[in-house]
Each structure stands twice: as structure tokens, then as C-alpha cells.
Enzyme design. Structure first.
Site, short mmCIF file in Angstrom:
data_model
loop_
_atom_site.label_atom_id
_atom_site.label_comp_id
_atom_site.label_asym_id
_atom_site.label_seq_id
_atom_site.Cartn_x
_atom_site.Cartn_y
_atom_site.Cartn_z
N ALA A 1 0.96 -1.17 -0.10
CA ALA A 1 -0.20 0.41 -0.17
C ALA A 1 0.88 1.30 0.02
CB ALA A 1 -1.32 0.07 0.96
N GLY B 1 0.33 -5.02 0.52
CA GLY B 1 -0.92 -5.22 -0.09
C GLY B 1 -0.23 -5.61 -0.99
N GLU C 1 -0.42 -9.39 -1.15
CA GLU C 1 -1.63 -9.66 -1.32
C GLU C 1 -2.65 -9.37 -2.41
OE1 GLU C 1 -2.45 -5.99 2.02
OE2 GLU C 1 -3.45 -7.67 3.29
N GLU D 1 3.71 -6.22 7.10
CA GLU D 1 3.22 -4.61 7.74
C GLU D 1 3.22 -4.37 9.19
OE1 GLU D 1 2.25 -7.17 5.26
OE2 GLU D 1 0.74 -5.74 4.18
C1 3H9 Z 1 0.24 -2.13 3.49
O1 3H9 Z 1 0.85 -2.95 2.05
C2 3H9 Z 1 -0.58 -2.72 3.73
C3 3H9 Z 1 -1.55 -3.89 3.54
O2 3H9 Z 1 -1.62 -4.45 3.96
C4 3H9 Z 1 -3.05 -2.65 3.23
C5 3H9 Z 1 -3.79 -1.65 2.29
C6 3H9 Z 1 -5.22 -1.94 3.05
N1 3H9 Z 1 4.79 3.51 0.40
O3 3H9 Z 1 12.89 2.27 0.86
P1 3H9 Z 1 13.59 2.60 -0.93
C7 3H9 Z 1 9.59 4.96 -0.98
S1 3H9 Z 1 1.44 -1.62 4.16
C8 3H9 Z 1 5.61 4.38 -0.10
O4 3H9 Z 1 14.79 3.38 -0.58
P2 3H9 Z 1 15.09 0.11 -1.53
C9 3H9 Z 1 10.33 5.26 -0.24
O5 3H9 Z 1 10.07 5.88 0.55
C10 3H9 Z 1 2.47 -1.06 3.72
N2 3H9 Z 1 6.42 4.84 -0.50
O6 3H9 Z 1 14.00 1.22 -2.46
C11 3H9 Z 1 12.02 5.86 -0.93
O7 3H9 Z 1 11.10 6.75 -0.89
P3 3H9 Z 1 12.35 7.94 -0.99
C12 3H9 Z 1 3.71 -3.24 3.47
C13 3H9 Z 1 6.95 3.70 -0.69
O8 3H9 Z 1 15.45 -0.60 -3.05
C14 3H9 Z 1 11.07 4.79 -2.32
O9 3H9 Z 1 10.01 4.21 -2.08
N3 3H9 Z 1 5.05 -2.54 2.17
C15 3H9 Z 1 6.89 2.62 -0.09
O10 3H9 Z 1 15.90 0.12 -0.72
C16 3H9 Z 1 12.39 3.77 -2.64
O11 3H9 Z 1 12.21 2.63 -1.30
C17 3H9 Z 1 6.00 -2.31 2.53
O12 3H9 Z 1 6.44 -2.01 4.66
C18 3H9 Z 1 5.47 1.94 -0.29
N4 3H9 Z 1 4.71 1.21 0.27
O13 3H9 Z 1 13.98 -0.39 -1.20
C19 3H9 Z 1 7.07 -2.09 2.33
N5 3H9 Z 1 8.17 1.61 -0.40
O14 3H9 Z 1 13.35 7.83 -2.27
C20 3H9 Z 1 7.84 -1.17 2.16
C21 3H9 Z 1 8.82 2.34 -0.80
O15 3H9 Z 1 11.46 9.04 -1.64
N6 3H9 Z 1 9.46 -1.15 1.42
N7 3H9 Z 1 8.83 3.94 -0.57
O16 3H9 Z 1 12.93 8.33 0.09
C22 3H9 Z 1 10.40 -1.42 1.49
O17 3H9 Z 1 10.36 -2.29 2.00
C23 3H9 Z 1 11.44 -1.26 0.49
O18 3H9 Z 1 10.82 -0.01 -0.24
C24 3H9 Z 1 11.68 -1.67 -0.41
C25 3H9 Z 1 12.59 -1.24 -2.39
C26 3H9 Z 1 12.23 -3.60 -0.72
C27 3H9 Z 1 10.46 -2.08 -1.43
#
Ligand code: 3H9
Length: 678
Positions: free
Chosen positions: A63, A102, A105, A125
Site C-alpha cells: 500500500a 498489499g 495481497e 506490515e
Molecule cells: C500495506 O501494504 C498494508 C496493506 O496490507 C493493507 C492496505 C489496506 N509506500 O526503501 P527504498 C518509497 S503496508 C510509499 O529506499 P529499496 C521510499 O520511501 C506496506 N512509499 O528502496 C523511498 O522514497 P524516497 C507494506 C514507499 O530499493 C523509495 O520508495 N509494504 C513505499 O532500498 C525507495 O524506497 C512495505 O512495508 C510504500 N509502500 O527498497 C514495503 N515503499 O526515495 C516497504 C517504498 O523518497 N518498502 N517507498 O526516500 C520497502 O521495504 C522497500 O522500500 C523496498 C525497496 C524493499 C520495496
């Protein structure tokens, strides 16, 4: 505004493609586009199957976290996914990168999942203080069973595509470079068959046959999940998948999700998510600053610190030349590194081959000349300004121009160290935390003359070696130890005024720290920096050393330790403290746990405010990153500065005043103004 979702027809297969950089987060436009595309496929007789894939570096990474806490705009994710799953034409998720939260999901709502070998899938999450909120906790156990679902939902760590295939989460591993074509072929092979829906699966019955599964799992995770709300809610949700109908289970998941979303823990952990990423950015160093290639690293000192620092680079495949003063010290140091690697291999966390590979990248030496061609040299010698200056003087003579010279000092003046060289622009602090191969934090100390490219390189390198970095300016103790000294000062004062030292430790344990200051002293060794003269006793620590109470390694320090390293408070130490207090004329009184907590933590916030005022930290959240990763500050409070805002900066000011402790002008201003540090 153009939609981030587009569709392409391949014969009778509709390929739905998301292009929402950087990570294809499932923001409103993506959800709306997905729903429209599925509806288009369902109403078009020419389409018999659907493939969902993403452009860019990853499948949906979850999400859009930036939307959390804002008024929701439909369609929401659960209804989008229900539309997808309801299709009677096969829908296939084609996964590369990381299908997280998400995103996972979405994959679960598809009827089939194919993935490239390098893909990862997970439900992280809990790391944001949440549980999956789009039926992930209900579909996953029905698809793979409660036993396989629990570690994914409760631990939050992603698994490889191969592992996912092993538990039935992925149907087929496809070619790394032919994802779309293979997914289309797979989808075509399923046309005309009844679609399998995860919500109708029965694998979750393992949790019905063995209802103790959930308590056993909870007990096995007790240490890791202590204090966190989300993991327990996650267990409850997975359990509900076994005891309730799908519709009721989804309702239960929603209730738990909503409660967590409105709680302080999730707010704190979401704050931390962005804090960690912000800490990597340096205000006056542009993103496109050219980096200095780091292909070979030198480390001076093969003691605990130097060895641990070296292991970070070796594990990342970067060759290290390690320097010591004597063959004996060199052999001891490299022997310890090998032993550490072998222990990791014994625990199954690396293979014997990987141990040899890492050790094969290490070159031990007794000669400074062997450091000449290193791109980065990190000094980890004794904490003495004279010694450091001598080392940097020598490095300046032998190491090639353009190389970075770093000090691992934990409190000395990096500007003064830099002045011992002709290239202060290339000198920087890289403060690792012990054990350096394990602790996540790297405090990067920016000297007055440190160049932008040097800083940018070190920040990038920190990611390569798996560290979380934050930048500090030059001040005694930098961010972390400077604040720690305030806490330690109060801990020492409290035991002089009548608080029991184990109560001081307990207060911090209750707050969520892994240990208190006196336990920490015992673990590190009370004799660190001791002058070794038992007749010269001017502090409690010196008194303990004088009677051989050196800490855990001696079986006694502040606490007595049994063979299993279980600690009990010591009468001898209590007497030593009482004698000291009497000698200093300190009146003894009962001190409440509340006072102990306030006096330990509030001065840290005050010091953090001063650090901000002096510009020693770029932002309050960098301080949170330092304390969470370097000192065990509980993540679910968001770090000292975020926590202070949560309980109110005015509460901190009042508390400090009540205890007669100093309040900085900056903290006062912030408390009277916006109530936060940003
Ligand atoms: C969810 O899904 C809830 C659902 O179950 C329910 C819904 C109803 N959103 O980490 P990076 C940005 S909860 C917005 O440096 P990497 C991040 O801030 C979510 N922004 O890259 C950064 O911005 P900036 C569950 C996001 O290659 C840029 O993207 N998912 C999101 O080292 C690059 O990120 C997670 O918890 C996001 N979801 O790693 C996954 N994700 O450049 C969270 C990232 O401005 N994300 N950004 O600083 C991660 O674990 C890592 O970002 C990922 C990439 C592994 C994907």
C-alpha cells in the site's frame, strides 16, 4: 492525469501493467486502474485470461504508506482485490522484485502466481506496526496453511520465490528475463479450467487440527515480539482464519488493522520507516554527487572492533587488508574473525564455502605500505588523540591520493584528527557499534572540511554493507554517546540518592530497552579504561574493579552471575554504593520508578534538542535512527525525539524543571511553539 495502469492485449490474454515508480506502491490511482482493467477483462468476450505485472524495479511493494492517516479515497484495496478474485477468467500475478504487503495481497487475490527466481514475497506490515489489511491474513493461511503463514505474517521477513513455491504461495518459477511471455503462456494453459480462489482454500485446517500451534509459535517468538502490539494481533488474525468463516475472518482482520492503524505504535514505526530513508539524505550533498569507487578497504587494528568492521566488507565481497603491530595480535584477530564466521555457518546462516570466500578476501599485514592502494582506510585503534594523530599522519604519507581516511572514534574531535593530514577533505568519522559485524548503526561523522563526495560515498557504502547510517557533526560523543552520557549521569546520580541499581535497569527494560545501564556496564566490562590501581578509588566503578568485579566476564560486576549468566543483585555492591553515598554525604530516599524513568530519559531529549540547535544532527528523526539502531531504544516508540513529541514536549520541560535539571532554550521554544522538532 494519466493512469499508472495500462493494458496490452496478447491474443486472448489481457496484460495489466502498473508503472508507478519507484516501487509501484498501491496508491489510489493504481487501485482504480487495476479495478477498471479487471472489469474491462471481465466484460470483454475476446479476453479469456489476465496477467498482472509491473514495470520498473519491482512488483507492487505494498500500500502507499504516504496515504496512511489521510482521508481514504476509493476504491480501497480489499474491494479491488475482491473484484480480481471474483473473476471467472484466470488471473495470474507475474512477480519480479519484491511483492510486499498489499503487493503480496494482490498476488494472493490472483488465481495463480508465477515469479522470477530473484523475486521475494512477504507481508512486512508488522514492521510498520500493522497487520495485512486487504485479507492477506485470511487468504494466505487458506492457501498455504497456518503453520507456514505464521512466520510470514508475524515475522514480516520476505521469502525467496523458491521458498514461496515450496509452501504453495508461488505456482511456477519462470525465466528471469522472460517473465511476461512465460506468464502469458501459463495463463493460456489455465483457460477453461475452474479458477482456484485462495479465499476458498482449506489449507488453514492445520490450525484447526492443532490449535496449540498458535501458542507454541507465540512462545517461540516471545523475545523478538516483546512490547510490540502488531505481532500478537497477527497471530490472532491467522488463528481467526481457522476458526471463522472467510467473511467473518476478513471482518476480524479489519478490526485489528484499524485498531493498530490508529495506535501510537504504528505511527511511531511508520515515522521510523521514513526516518531511516531520510537519514540517508544529506541536505547540501546533491543526490547525483559522483561517488568514489571503493574496491579495496584497509582496516587498522585487528581487535574486536577492527575485526568486526572488516567482516562487514568481507561479507559484502569487498577485499580488506588488515594491519596490526605484531604478528601475534594479527593472528589472534584473524583467528577470531574466522571463528565468528564458522559459528555463523554452524547456525546455518552461511555455507562453509561462503566462509572460505569471505576469509579469502582478507589480507593480513604488519606494514603500512600494504595500505597504499586502498580506496578507504578505517582506523580502529586505541581511543587516544595522540595515537590517532600518529596513525593519520602515517596514512597521509602512504595511502594514495583520493582515498578516504576514516576514524572509528566514538567521541574524539574528527577535525583535529583530520588536521594531522594534508587532506582533511578526505577525512571522515565512521563510528561502528560493537559487535561491529552485527550492530546496524553507522554514525557518519562529518568534519568541517569533509568533502561532499566523501560523505555521499560513505552513505552509499553503508547500504552495501547492510548498515543504517546517520550523519553527525563533530561534538564530543557525536549524537549517540553524547546523549548516552546524560542518561548515564542520571543513572549514577540516582543510585547515589537511594535508587537500587537493579531498579534503574528494570525501568529501562520495562520501557522496552534490551538492557539497562548497569547490565550494559557488566556486559561491556567495568574495567574498560580503568587505571588498574586498586588503591585509587574515586568512583563506584573503581571500587568494583578494586575488588575484582569486572563484569560478566569475571562472573561478577554490578550483578553476580551464575553459570548460565543469570544475574542477581549483589549485597556487596549495594554496600559499596551505600558507603560511597555516605562518604559523599548524599541523603538516601525512596525514589519512584516514575522519577527514575523521567530522570533517565528526559535529559536525553534535552540533549537531543541541543544537538539539533547546534546543527549537529540534520533532523530530529536522524537522532531517532541513531538511538533505535545503536542503543536499543524501542522501535515502537519511534525513537527519543518522536517519543518526546508523543508524550508532549511541554511534559518533558515540566519534568526536567520538577527534577531541577537543565532545560535548553531550544526545547523550551519548541514546547511553547509547534510542540514538535520538525
Ligand atoms: C500495506 O501494504 C498494508 C496493506 O496490507 C493493507 C492496505 C489496506 N509506500 O526503501 P527504498 C518509497 S503496508 C510509499 O529506499 P529499496 C521510499 O520511501 C506496506 N512509499 O528502496 C523511498 O522514497 P524516497 C507494506 C514507499 O530499493 C523509495 O520508495 N509494504 C513505499 O532500498 C525507495 O524506497 C512495505 O512495508 C510504500 N509502500 O527498497 C514495503 N515503499 O526515495 C516497504 C517504498 O523518497 N518498502 N517507498 O526516500 C520497502 O521495504 C522497500 O522500500 C523496498 C525497496 C524493499 C520495496
Amino acid at each position: 492525469m494519466t493512469s499508472p495502469i495500462r493494458t496490452e492485449r496478447h491474443d486472448n490474454v489481457l496484460v495489466v501493467i502498473s508503472d508507478n515508480p519507484p516501487v509501484n506502491a498501491l496508491g489510489q490511482a493504481v487501485r482504480a486502474g487495476l479495478k477498471d482493467a479487471i472489469e474491462e477483462a471481465m466484460s470483454d468476450d475476446g479476453i479469456e485470461a489476465v496477467v498482472i505485472r509491473c514495470d520498473g524495479r519491482t512488483f507492487f511493494a505494498g500500500a502507499d504508506i504516504t496515504e496512511f492517516g489521510k482521508p481514504p479515497v476509493g476504491p480501497n484495496l480489499p474491494e479491488t482485490l475482491d473484484t480480481m478474485e471474483a473473476s471467472d477468467k484466470p488471473v495470474v500475478a507475474a512477480i519480479h522484485g519484491t511483492a510486499l504487503g498489499g503487493g503480496c495481497e494482490v498476488a494472493l487475490a490472483c488465481h495463480y502466481r508465477v515469479a522470477v527466481p530473484s523475486a521475494k514475497l512477504g507481508l512486512p506490515e508488522v514492521k510498520l506496526g500493522l497487520i495485512p489489511g486487504a485479507a492477506g491474513t485470511q487468504r494466505l493461511p487458506r492457501l498455504v496453511g497456518a503453520e507456514a503463514a505464521l512466520p510470514l505474517v508475524v515475522g514480516g521477513n520476505p521469502i525467496s520465490a523458491k521458498k514461496a513455491q515450496g509452501i504453495g504461495l508461488v505456482d511456477e518459477i519462470v525465466g528471469e528475463d522472460s517473465l511476461e511471455a512465460d506468464a502469458i503462456a501459463f495463463a493460456k494453459s489455465k483457460i477453461g479450467q475452474p479458477v482456484p480462489r485462495a479465499s476458498e482454500g482449506t489449507a488453514n485446517e492445520d490450525g484447526v487440527r492443532d490449535p496449540d500451534l498458535f501458542d507454541r509459535f507465540r512462545a517461540s517468538q516471545a523475545r523478538k515480539i516483546r512490547g510490540f502490539d502488531a505481532p500478537n494481533a497477527a497471530i490472532e488474525a491467522v488463528k481467526a482464519a481457522g476458526t471463522m468463516s472467510y467473511a467473518e475472518g476478513v471482518k476480524k482482520e479489519r478490526e485489528l488493522f484499524t485498531e493498530l492503524m490508529s495506535g501510537t505504535q504504528s505511527a511511531a514505526m511508520r515515522h521510523y520507516f521514513f526516518a531511516e530513508r531520510a537519514a540517508n539524505k544529506i541536505d547540501d550533498v546533491p543526490k547525483d554527487t559522483p561517488l568514489i569507487p571503493i574496491e579495496k578497504v584497509g582496516v587498522i587494528g585487528a581487535g574486536t572492533m577492527g575485526g568486526g568492521i572488516s567482516m562487514n566488507f568481507l561479507s559484502a565481497g569487498i577485499p580488506v587488508t588488515i594491519l596490526e603491530m605484531s604478528q601475534d595480535a594479527l593472528d589472534r584477530g584473524t583467528g577470531t574473525m574466522r571463528k565468528n564466521y564458522e559459528n555463523t555457518a554452524k547456525k546455518g546462516r552461511m555455507t562453509a564455502d561462503q566462509v572460505e570466500q569471505a576469509m579469502g578476501l582478507l589480507t593480513p599485514t604488519l606494514s603500512y605500505d600494504d595500505l597504499a592502494d586502498c580506496d578507504l582506510v578505517i582506523e580502529a585503534v586505541y581511543e587516544s588523540m595522540d595515537v590517532k594523530k600518529e596513525v593519520f599522519g602515517k596514512l597521509d604519507e602512504v595511502v594514495k591520493q583520493g582515498a578516504i581516511l576514516a576514524s572509528n572514534t566514538s567521541y574524539l574531535d574528527v577535525n583535529e584528527i583530520a588536521a594531522a593530514t594534508q587532506r582533511p577533505g578526505y577525512v571522515v568519522g565512521m563510528h561502528f557499534f560493537s559487535p561491529a559485524n552485527i550492530m546496524k548503526l553507522l554514525e557518519v561523522v562529518r568534519g568541517e572540511k569533509t568533502r561532499g563526495d566523501v560523505l555521499a560515498t560513505v552513505m552509499k557504502l553503508s547500504k552495501t554493507i547492510g548498515k543504517v547510517a546517520a550523519v553527525s557533526g563533530v561534538c564530543p560523543g557525536f549524537i549517540g554517546n553524547r546523549m548516552l552520557s546524560k542518561r548515564q549521569g542520571q543513572a549514577n546520580a540516582l543510585i547515589m540518592e537511594g535508587a537500587n541499581y537493579w531498579e534503574v535497569d528494570e525501568v529501562l527494560l520495562d520501557f522496552g530497552f534490551p538492557m539497562g545501564p548497569f547490565q550494559m556496564g557488566d556486559l561491556a566490562g567495568i574495567d574498560i579504561g580503568w587505571h588498574r590501581d586498586p588503591s585509587k578509588v574515586t568512583t563506584v566503578r573503581e571500587a568494583l574493579c578494586a575488588v575484582g568485579r569486572f563484569g560478566q566476564k569475571a562472573g561478577k560486576g554490578f550483578y553476580d552471575y551464575d553459570e548460565a549468566r543469570q544475574r542477581t543483585p549483589s549485597d556487596e555492591v549495594k554496600q559499596i554504593i551505600a558507603d560511597f553515598a555516605a562518604k559523599e554525604g548524599k541523603e538516601q530516599r525512596e525514589i519512584s520508578k516514575n522519577e527514575i524513568r523521567e530522570r533517565l530519559l528526559y535529559p536525553m531529549v534535552n540533549e537531543g534538542a541541543k544537538i539539533l540547535e547546534e546543527g549537529m544532527a540534520q533532523r530530529a528523526s536522524d537522532i531517532d535512527v541513531v538511538w533505535i539502531n545503536g542503543y536499543g531504544w524501542p522501535l515502537y516508540t519511534g525513537g527519543p525525539m518522536f517519543w518526546a513529541q508523543t508524550i508532549g514536549l511541554d511534559t518533558i520541560v515540566e519534568g526536567l524543571e520538577k527534577h531541577g535539571l537543565p532545560v535548553s532554550n531550544y526545547l523550551r521554544e519548541r514546547a511553547a511553539g509547534s510542540g514538535n522538532f520538525d
